[in-house]
Design a protein around this motif. Structure first.
Motif, short mmCIF file in Angstrom:
data_model
loop_
_atom_site.label_atom_id
_atom_site.label_comp_id
_atom_site.label_asym_id
_atom_site.label_seq_id
_atom_site.Cartn_x
_atom_site.Cartn_y
_atom_site.Cartn_z
N THR A 54 0.86 -1.19 0.00
CA THR A 54 0.00 0.00 0.00
C THR A 54 0.89 1.24 0.00
O THR A 54 2.08 1.16 0.36
CB THR A 54 -0.90 0.03 1.25
OG1 THR A 54 -0.07 0.20 2.40
CG2 THR A 54 -1.74 -1.23 1.37
N GLN B 272 -6.26 -7.03 -6.41
CA GLN B 272 -6.24 -6.14 -5.25
C GLN B 272 -6.02 -6.85 -3.91
O GLN B 272 -5.86 -6.20 -2.88
CB GLN B 272 -7.54 -5.35 -5.19
CG GLN B 272 -7.68 -4.36 -6.32
CD GLN B 272 -6.54 -3.35 -6.31
OE1 GLN B 272 -6.23 -2.74 -5.29
NE2 GLN B 272 -5.90 -3.18 -7.45
N ARG C 161 -3.21 -5.64 -1.44
CA ARG C 161 -3.40 -4.32 -0.85
C ARG C 161 -4.49 -4.30 0.21
O ARG C 161 -4.58 -3.37 0.98
CB ARG C 161 -3.71 -3.29 -1.93
CG ARG C 161 -2.49 -3.02 -2.78
CD ARG C 161 -2.73 -1.88 -3.68
NE ARG C 161 -1.52 -1.60 -4.45
CZ ARG C 161 -1.42 -0.59 -5.25
NH1 ARG C 161 -2.44 0.23 -5.41
NH2 ARG C 161 -0.32 -0.38 -5.92
N ARG C 162 -5.32 -5.34 0.24
CA ARG C 162 -6.34 -5.43 1.29
C ARG C 162 -5.76 -5.97 2.60
O ARG C 162 -6.41 -5.93 3.64
CB ARG C 162 -7.51 -6.29 0.83
CG ARG C 162 -8.37 -5.59 -0.23
CD ARG C 162 -9.67 -6.32 -0.46
NE ARG C 162 -9.50 -7.62 -1.06
CZ ARG C 162 -9.60 -7.89 -2.34
NH1 ARG C 162 -9.88 -6.94 -3.21
NH2 ARG C 162 -9.46 -9.12 -2.79
N ARG D 220 -3.05 -5.38 5.39
CA ARG D 220 -2.22 -4.27 5.88
C ARG D 220 -1.15 -4.80 6.84
O ARG D 220 -1.46 -5.48 7.81
CB ARG D 220 -3.07 -3.25 6.62
CG ARG D 220 -4.18 -2.69 5.80
CD ARG D 220 -3.73 -1.48 5.06
NE ARG D 220 -4.89 -0.86 4.41
CZ ARG D 220 -4.80 -0.25 3.27
NH1 ARG D 220 -3.66 -0.15 2.66
NH2 ARG D 220 -5.87 0.28 2.74
#
Length: 145
Positions: free
Chosen positions: A73, A108, A111-112, A114
């Motif tokens: 991210t 994605q 990026r989900r 963290r």
């Protein structure tokens, strides 16, 4: 689950390509498996909860750096991209977490997830993580509870 002869145990792909344990031709739903390898190392994890394992060679730092924008991210990038050891650890941790979630590293999904910390490793959500150096590779293990 009772013991089974090794000749009756198989690891076969699910429809989403993640590995699944079979004993005597029947799927064993109470166990989850994850597998990773490099040219020099192999790792496997077996757990009752969702599990992901990844190995990343430290020599792969240039390739990982090129792909970091896709996996990390915007908040994570400045923390890890200056130090090769942290970048490799972050990559392995993300990939192990994505595997535990039974998602692909493409799209994605990375990026989900963290990264909240690398020393010690911490992820968002109900996940527990471990990162260790193993010879010329970094090993990451993630349990999704």
């Amino acid at each position: 689950m009772t013991a089974a002869p090794p000749t009756e145990v198989e690891i076969l792909p699910r429809d989403d390509a993640s590995p699944r344990v079979f004993v005597a031709g029947s799927p064993v739903s109470e166990w989850n498996v994850s597998i990773s390898h490099t040219a020099r190392h192999v790792a496997a994890a077996l757990a009752p909860d969702s599990v992901g394992v990844d190995l990343c060679e430290t020599a792969s730092v240039a390739a990982v750096r090129r792909a970091a924008d896709h996996v990390l991210t915007p908040e994570e990038r400045p923390v890890v991209t200056e130090r090769p050891d942290l970048l490799i650890a972050a990559w392995a941790l993300k990939e192990a977490a994505v595997k535990a979630d039974r998602n692909s590293l493409f799209g994605q999904a990375p990026r989900r997830v963290r990264i909240l910390g690398l020393m010690p490793p911490a992820l968002d959500g109900r996940r527990r993580a471990l990162v260790r150096h193993a010879g010329t590779a970094v090993l990451a293990l993630v349990l999704a509870l």
